[in-house]
Write an enzyme that holds these catalytic residues in place. Structure first.
Site, PDB file in Angstrom:
ATOM      1  N   HIS A 247       0.941  -1.079   0.074  1.00 53.68           N
ATOM      2  CA  HIS A 247      -0.202  -0.177   0.402  1.00 53.68           C
ATOM      3  C   HIS A 247       0.628   1.258   0.228  1.00 53.68           C
ATOM      4  CE1 HIS A 247      -2.697   3.340   1.502  1.00 53.68           C
ATOM      5  NE2 HIS A 247      -3.466   2.727   0.607  1.00 53.68           N
TER       6      HIS A 247
ATOM      7  N   PRO B 157      -5.409  -4.195   1.946  1.00 50.70           N
ATOM      8  CA  PRO B 157      -4.530  -4.984   2.561  1.00 50.70           C
ATOM      9  C   PRO B 157      -2.958  -3.928   2.870  1.00 50.70           C
ATOM     10  CG  PRO B 157      -4.674  -5.719   0.993  1.00 50.70           C
ATOM     11  CD  PRO B 157      -5.697  -5.010   1.326  1.00 50.70           C
ATOM     12  N   GLU B 158      -2.329  -4.224   3.245  1.00 51.55           N
ATOM     13  CA  GLU B 158      -1.447  -4.031   4.064  1.00 51.55           C
ATOM     14  C   GLU B 158      -0.356  -4.502   2.440  1.00 51.55           C
ATOM     15  OE1 GLU B 158       2.626  -1.772   6.154  1.00 51.55           O
ATOM     16  OE2 GLU B 158       0.178  -1.544   5.627  1.00 51.55           O
ATOM     17  N   LEU B 159      -0.105  -4.714   1.774  1.00 50.92           N
ATOM     18  CA  LEU B 159       0.530  -5.223   0.298  1.00 50.92           C
ATOM     19  C   LEU B 159      -0.520  -6.916  -0.614  1.00 50.92           C
ATOM     20  CD1 LEU B 159       2.086  -8.667   0.755  1.00 50.92           C
ATOM     21  CD2 LEU B 159       3.053  -7.049   2.266  1.00 50.92           C
TER      22      LEU B 159
END
Length: 211
Positions: free
Chosen positions: A67, A114-116
Site C-alpha cells: 500500500h 490490505p497492507e500489500l
C-alpha cells in the site's frame, strides 16, 4: 518503491518543488529514478491489466505491491506539470497505478485495502497471508487528492468518499480509530492502536480532497 525506500523518491521531487525548482540536480535524479521505475518495475496484472510497481532484489522480481507504493500516483502527478516531454507519460502512469490502489480497497469485503497484495497471474492479485491488516495508511487518499486537484474528475472524490465511509464503519472506535487486523473480516474487530499518521496525513488528505 515500497517500505524502506518510498520516501527517497518522493522527497527528490518535493525538495525540488520546495526550493523553488532552483536545484536542477534534484529533478534530474527524480527523472532518472522514474525512468528506471517505468522501464523495469512496471507490470500489468492478468486478466484486468491493472498496472503495478513490482520489486526487484537485484536478481529476481517480486510481483507484489505494498500500500505504501500508492503514493506513486500523487508523486508522478505532482511532477507532470512542468512542460516536460515526460509529462503525459507520467500522468498516465499516475492514474493507472492509482486505479490499482482503488481496486485494492474495492475488492475487499470491508472496502479497506490490505497492507500489500501479490500479483499471481490469475484473478489479478491475492492477499498475502501475513499482510491482511490495514493500519489506516494515507498513500491512496493522497493520490486521490492530487489527481483530483489536477484533473477535476469527480470519480476521485467518489472513490475517496467510499474509502472514508469504510474507515468510519470498520475502524471508528469510541475514542478515535483502530487498525483493522483483517480486511476480509466484517466483524468490527480492531487493534488497540492508532498510528499518528492517520490524523496527520490520512484525514488531512480526506479534508483536502473534499474541501
Amino acid at each position: 518503491f515500497g517500505a524502506l525506500g518510498d520516501s527517497y523518491y518522493e522527497y527528490l521531487l518535493k525538495q525540488w518543488v520546495q526550493t523553488g525548482k532552483t536545484e536542477p540536480w534534484l529533478r534530474r535524479m527524480y527523472d532518472d529514478a522514474m525512468r528506471g521505475m517505468i522501464d523495469y518495475l512496471l507490470f500489468q496484472s492478468s486478466p484486468s491489466g491493472l498496472v503495478y510497481v513490482a520489486e526487484h532484489s537485484g536478481r529476481m522480481y517480486k510481483h507484489k505491491m505494498d500500500h505504501l507504493v500508492c503514493f506513486v500516483g500523487a508523486m508522478l502527478a505532482l511532477g507532470a506539470h512542468d512542460s516536460l516531454p515526460t509529462d503525459e507519460e507520467h500522468m498516465a502512469v499516475a492514474e493507472a497505478v492509482t486505479d490499482t490502489c482503488i481496486q485494492m480497497y474495492e475488492r475487499m469485503p470491508t472496502g479497506l485495502s490490505p497492507e500489500l497484495v501479490e500479483f499471481t497471474g490469475a484473478n489479478d492479485f491475492r492477499l498475502a497471508k501475513n499482510a491482511r491488516f490495514n493500519i489506516l495508511r494515507p498513500e491512496t487518499v493522497e493520490s486521490l487528492f492530487v489527481l483530483h486537484y489536477f484533473t477535476r474528475r469527480p470519480e476521485y472524490r467518489d472513490h475517496g468518499w467510499a474509502m472514508f465511509e469504510a474507515f468510519e464503519k470498520w475502524a471508528r472506535a469510541p475514542s478515535g480509530y483502530g487498525a483493522v487486523p483483517n480486511v476480509e473480516e466484517t466483524t468490527h474487530r480492531q487493534d488497540d492502536k492508532m498510528e499518528s499518521f492517520f490524523l496527520a496525513e490520512t484525514m488531512k488528505y480526506f479534508y483536502l480532497l473534499f474541501d
